[in-house]
Design an enzyme around this catalytic site. Structure first.
Site, PDB file in Angstrom:
ATOM      1  N   VAL A  17      18.923  16.896  -5.156  1.00  0.00           N
ATOM      2  CA  VAL A  17      19.097  17.844  -5.380  1.00  0.00           C
ATOM      3  C   VAL A  17      18.616  19.020  -4.196  1.00  0.00           C
ATOM      4  CG1 VAL A  17      18.329  19.063  -7.250  1.00  0.00           C
ATOM      5  CG2 VAL A  17      19.406  16.896  -7.721  1.00  0.00           C
ATOM      6  N   ASP A  36       8.779  17.796   1.497  1.00  0.00           N
ATOM      7  CA  ASP A  36       8.775  17.110   1.391  1.00  0.00           C
ATOM      8  C   ASP A  36       8.096  15.773   1.501  1.00  0.00           C
ATOM      9  OD1 ASP A  36      11.503  14.981   0.195  1.00  0.00           O
ATOM     10  OD2 ASP A  36       9.539  13.402   0.711  1.00  0.00           O
ATOM     11  N   LYS A  41      11.256  11.643   6.506  1.00  0.00           N
ATOM     12  CA  LYS A  41      12.403  11.897   5.753  1.00  0.00           C
ATOM     13  C   LYS A  41      12.391  13.714   6.457  1.00  0.00           C
ATOM     14  CE  LYS A  41      13.676  10.900   1.502  1.00  0.00           C
ATOM     15  NZ  LYS A  41      14.034  11.470  -0.349  1.00  0.00           N
ATOM     16  N   PHE A 274      36.108  12.519 -17.079  1.00  0.00           N
ATOM     17  CA  PHE A 274      35.069  11.559 -17.844  1.00  0.00           C
ATOM     18  C   PHE A 274      35.815  10.851 -18.481  1.00  0.00           C
ATOM     19  CE2 PHE A 274      32.612  14.186 -15.351  1.00  0.00           C
ATOM     20  CZ  PHE A 274      31.166  12.967 -14.877  1.00  0.00           C
ATOM     21  N   CYS A 285      20.886   9.922 -12.643  1.00  0.00           N
ATOM     22  CA  CYS A 285      20.731  10.688 -13.751  1.00  0.00           C
ATOM     23  C   CYS A 285      21.311  10.087 -15.032  1.00  0.00           C
ATOM     24  CB  CYS A 285      21.540  11.948 -12.924  1.00  0.00           C
ATOM     25  SG  CYS A 285      20.863  12.650 -12.074  1.00  0.00           S
ATOM     26  N   LYS A 288      18.743   7.545 -17.135  1.00  0.00           N
ATOM     27  CA  LYS A 288      17.644   7.870 -17.502  1.00  0.00           C
ATOM     28  C   LYS A 288      17.764   9.638 -18.101  1.00  0.00           C
ATOM     29  CE  LYS A 288      16.566  11.365 -13.743  1.00  0.00           C
ATOM     30  NZ  LYS A 288      16.510  12.451 -13.980  1.00  0.00           N
TER      31      LYS A 288
HETATM   32  P1  NAD Z   1      15.560  12.302  -5.030  1.00  0.00           P
HETATM   33  O1  NAD Z   1      14.356  10.847  -5.343  1.00  0.00           O
HETATM   34  O2  NAD Z   1      16.459  11.643  -4.077  1.00  0.00           O
HETATM   35  O3  NAD Z   1      14.641  13.205  -4.178  1.00  0.00           O
HETATM   36  C1  NAD Z   1      12.933  13.387  -5.194  1.00  0.00           C
HETATM   37  C2  NAD Z   1      12.314  13.761  -3.223  1.00  0.00           C
HETATM   38  O4  NAD Z   1      11.190  14.388  -3.857  1.00  0.00           O
HETATM   39  C3  NAD Z   1      12.211  12.473  -2.180  1.00  0.00           C
HETATM   40  O5  NAD Z   1      12.439  13.087  -1.616  1.00  0.00           O
HETATM   41  C4  NAD Z   1       9.994  12.443  -2.548  1.00  0.00           C
HETATM   42  O6  NAD Z   1      10.185  12.131  -1.751  1.00  0.00           O
HETATM   43  C5  NAD Z   1      10.312  13.986  -2.991  1.00  0.00           C
HETATM   44  N1  NAD Z   1       8.403  14.281  -3.893  1.00  0.00           N
HETATM   45  C6  NAD Z   1       8.390  12.993  -4.338  1.00  0.00           C
HETATM   46  N2  NAD Z   1       6.736  13.874  -5.025  1.00  0.00           N
HETATM   47  C7  NAD Z   1       6.595  14.718  -4.066  1.00  0.00           C
HETATM   48  C8  NAD Z   1       5.420  15.668  -3.718  1.00  0.00           C
HETATM   49  N3  NAD Z   1       4.584  15.424  -4.340  1.00  0.00           N
HETATM   50  N4  NAD Z   1       6.163  16.687  -2.265  1.00  0.00           N
HETATM   51  C9  NAD Z   1       6.643  16.100  -2.215  1.00  0.00           C
HETATM   52  N5  NAD Z   1       7.805  16.100  -1.729  1.00  0.00           N
HETATM   53  C10 NAD Z   1       7.557  14.935  -2.920  1.00  0.00           C
HETATM   54  O7  NAD Z   1      15.977  12.576  -6.851  1.00  0.00           O
HETATM   55  P2  NAD Z   1      17.674  13.562  -6.462  1.00  0.00           P
HETATM   56  O8  NAD Z   1      18.111  12.610  -6.988  1.00  0.00           O
HETATM   57  O9  NAD Z   1      16.954  14.376  -5.704  1.00  0.00           O
HETATM   58  O10 NAD Z   1      16.861  14.234  -7.766  1.00  0.00           O
HETATM   59  C11 NAD Z   1      16.093  14.845  -8.218  1.00  0.00           C
HETATM   60  C12 NAD Z   1      15.778  15.629  -9.424  1.00  0.00           C
HETATM   61  O11 NAD Z   1      16.967  16.144 -10.420  1.00  0.00           O
HETATM   62  C13 NAD Z   1      15.830  14.327 -10.653  1.00  0.00           C
HETATM   63  O12 NAD Z   1      15.267  15.330 -11.907  1.00  0.00           O
HETATM   64  C14 NAD Z   1      17.013  14.134 -11.532  1.00  0.00           C
HETATM   65  O13 NAD Z   1      17.646  13.696 -12.028  1.00  0.00           O
HETATM   66  C15 NAD Z   1      18.098  15.809 -11.081  1.00  0.00           C
HETATM   67  N6  NAD Z   1      19.307  15.770 -10.750  1.00  0.00           N
HETATM   68  C16 NAD Z   1      19.649  15.247  -9.855  1.00  0.00           C
HETATM   69  C17 NAD Z   1      21.420  15.329  -9.659  1.00  0.00           C
HETATM   70  C18 NAD Z   1      21.450  14.447  -8.680  1.00  0.00           C
HETATM   71  O14 NAD Z   1      22.802  13.934  -8.250  1.00  0.00           O
HETATM   72  N7  NAD Z   1      21.234  12.939  -7.841  1.00  0.00           N
HETATM   73  C19 NAD Z   1      21.745  15.966  -9.885  1.00  0.00           C
HETATM   74  C20 NAD Z   1      20.868  17.098 -11.018  1.00  0.00           C
HETATM   75  C21 NAD Z   1      19.928  17.033 -11.132  1.00  0.00           C
END
Ligand code: NAD
Length: 479
Positions: A17, A36, A41, A274, A285, A288
């Protein structure tokens, strides 16, 4: 020189995201710094590696990197430079099912320590209702005066695989804020999409929106915005479990789930999306978010029992698939199985909570050996499954010498494989399709035994076709 329409944005978290949001905000003309805390990364992104499999991401990264998009591990620097700070870190489940918000809290504390002027802190991560209140509390506990910041909720609805076009051509942009200053800044950030000016540009990423039909903006309170995201994901998961339950009914009464789903989906109140029967939903997603939404309801004294059933159906769906494998192959110990698909769905390299991985592990525990192929998720799967399976160079290699071929992920390219070649590669021409990618009639023409979800099985050998559970009181011969 900053243009008047440009906003200085920090995105914290460079995952699926955060990275997509950062690249897309840069595409909208803003000046973006993406943070990050994983050094490797950041190094890779700085070097131009887009890290995840997403259409248009490499192109947009190349276009904006070092122009109006930069990457850093320093959250403090990024915060100090920015007017809006989007939190896009993970919100994984705790052991109890509710969302683990410790990453969000850690980021909020760090933001507080780096504040130098008024900023809008925006929840991009999927978080439970009341999270915006908690972020406000954390900021104030860390000595920041309430007038120096606002907290808004701007949930993300992108789908992996089409994340960039989903972001730039959204069904809706939800802004949950209760303060004019925050609303104004968020409106400015999304103005190119909401006004339609972005879609006029010659090199705009293509998608459903246009200058005449721009993205819709929904303004609401932070709490409603938080609920919109959880409720949307819970509803989509419900749709999947519902159609899987109907698929099981179809099997029991000799109906065809593809026809039933088509007939239901043609009703515009229901819609076709869907309604794909399969081995269940996965990914980072839905599992959880369904659990977290249930937890939210429980915490305020409400039972959301329907979601318990949604989860149960989803769990059982994998077992039903395993039962089909057993029914088709009799014994499993020592069997070699070709597997198509490791990602939790097609068009992504994401294997988090992938039903394919769960099915593979279950088959391994019953003594099968696996040779798998996935167009994008092999590397990530290797980090998880290690050398316990073989990784094939293509679908035909995965099928080579296998006792059966299993389809576990709905990659569109699997549907167009050369069936004659697959049949030659397999030891036995048996395909067990957990994603209904093939037409039974076509598989029959090619001489396969073919088992799928919610449709009659076909087989050159009659017995294999009869793996449906029998109605209560009926024996196989009384049919
Ligand atoms: P992800 O695990 O791919 O990315 C999270 C990133 O945050 C990681 O790269 C991690 O290293 C970084 N991170 C963690 N703590 C940190 C900090 N203190 N400082 C800097 N960076 C930090 O997760 P994602 O899939 O991108 O999901 C992120 C959020 O978005 C979640 O809440 C998820 O539910 C939501 N979301 C995800 C999607 C999807 O399709 N993946 C869609 C909509 C919403």
């Amino acid at each position: 020189m900053m243009e008047d329409s440009q906003v200085r944005i920090a995105v914290i978290g460079s995952g699926y995201v955060g990275l997509v949001a950062a690249v897309c905000f840069a595409e909208l003309g803003h000046r973006v710094v993406c943070v990050d805390n994983v050094e490797a990364k950041v190094q890779a992104l700085r070097a131009g590696d887009s890290l995840i499999h997403e259409h248009f991401l490499p192109e947009l990264l190349a276009k904006h990197r070092d122009v109006n998009l930069s990457f850093t591990t320093s959250l403090a620097d990024a915060v100090r430079e920015s007017q809006a700070i989007f939190i896009a870190v993970g919100t994984p489940p705790t052991g109890q099912g509710d969302a683990d918000l410790s990453y969000v809290e850690a980021v909020a504390c760090e933001i507080a320590r780096s504040m130098n002027e008024y900023k809008v802190i925006v929840e991009k991560s999927t978080v439970p209702v009341y999270t915006s209140d908690w972020i406000i509390r954390v900021m104030m506990r860390n000595g920041i005066e309430r007038k120096d910041f606002d907290v808004a909720s701007n949930p993300e609805f992108l789908r992996e695989g089409t994340a960039v076009s989903d972001f730039l051509h959204p069904d809706r942009i939800v802004i949950g804020a209760d303060n004019e200053r925050a609303i104004e800044l968020l409106r400015k950030i999304y103005a190119p999409l909401a006004s339609g000016t972005y879609y006029k540009s010659a090199d705009a990423i293509p998608g459903r929106c246009s200058a005449e039909n721009p993205a819709s903006l929904l303004l609401t309170t932070p709490k409603s915005a938080e609920l919109i995201k959880h409720a949307s994901n819970a509803f989509l998961a419900t749709k999947i479990s519902f159609i899987n339950a109907v698929a099981n009914l179809c099997e029991a009464v000799d109906a065809d789930i593809e026809d039933v789903a088509m007939g239901m989906g043609m009703d515009t109140r229901i819609g076709r999306q869907f309604l794909r029967a399969g081995i269940g939903y996965g990914g980072s997603c839905f599992p959880k978010d369904v659990a977290a939404f249930r937890a939210v309801a429980n915490q305020v004294g409400l039972d959301f029992n329907i979601l318990e059933e949604v989860e149960e159906i989803n769990k059982l769906q994998k077992n039903r698939f395993l039962q089909k494998v057993r029914a088709a192959l009799w014994t499993l110990r020592g069997k070699r199985l070709g597997v198509l698909g490791l990602a939790f769905k097609g068009d992504t390299d994401d294997i988090r909570e992938s039903p394919a991985i769960d099915v593979i592990r279950a088959l391994q525990s019953e003594g099968c050996t696996i040779s798998a192929y996935d167009p994008a998720a092999m590397q990530k799967a290797k980090a998880d499954l290690g050398d316990s399976i073989q990784y094939a160079g293509d679908a035909y290699e995965a099928a080579q010498g296998a006792d059966a071929l299993l389809v576990l992920t709905d990659w569109p390219q699997f549907a167009t494989l050369d069936l004659a070649r697959l049949k030659t590669a397999l030891r036995y021409p048996i395909v067990i399709d957990g994603r209904n990618l093939f037409l039974p009639a076509t598989m029959q023409e090619h001489g396969f035994a073919y088992v799928s979800m919610g449709r009659a099985s076909i087989s050159p050998i009659r017995e294999l076709a009869d793996d449906r559970p029998l109605p209560v009181g009926q024996t196989r011969n009384s049919r």
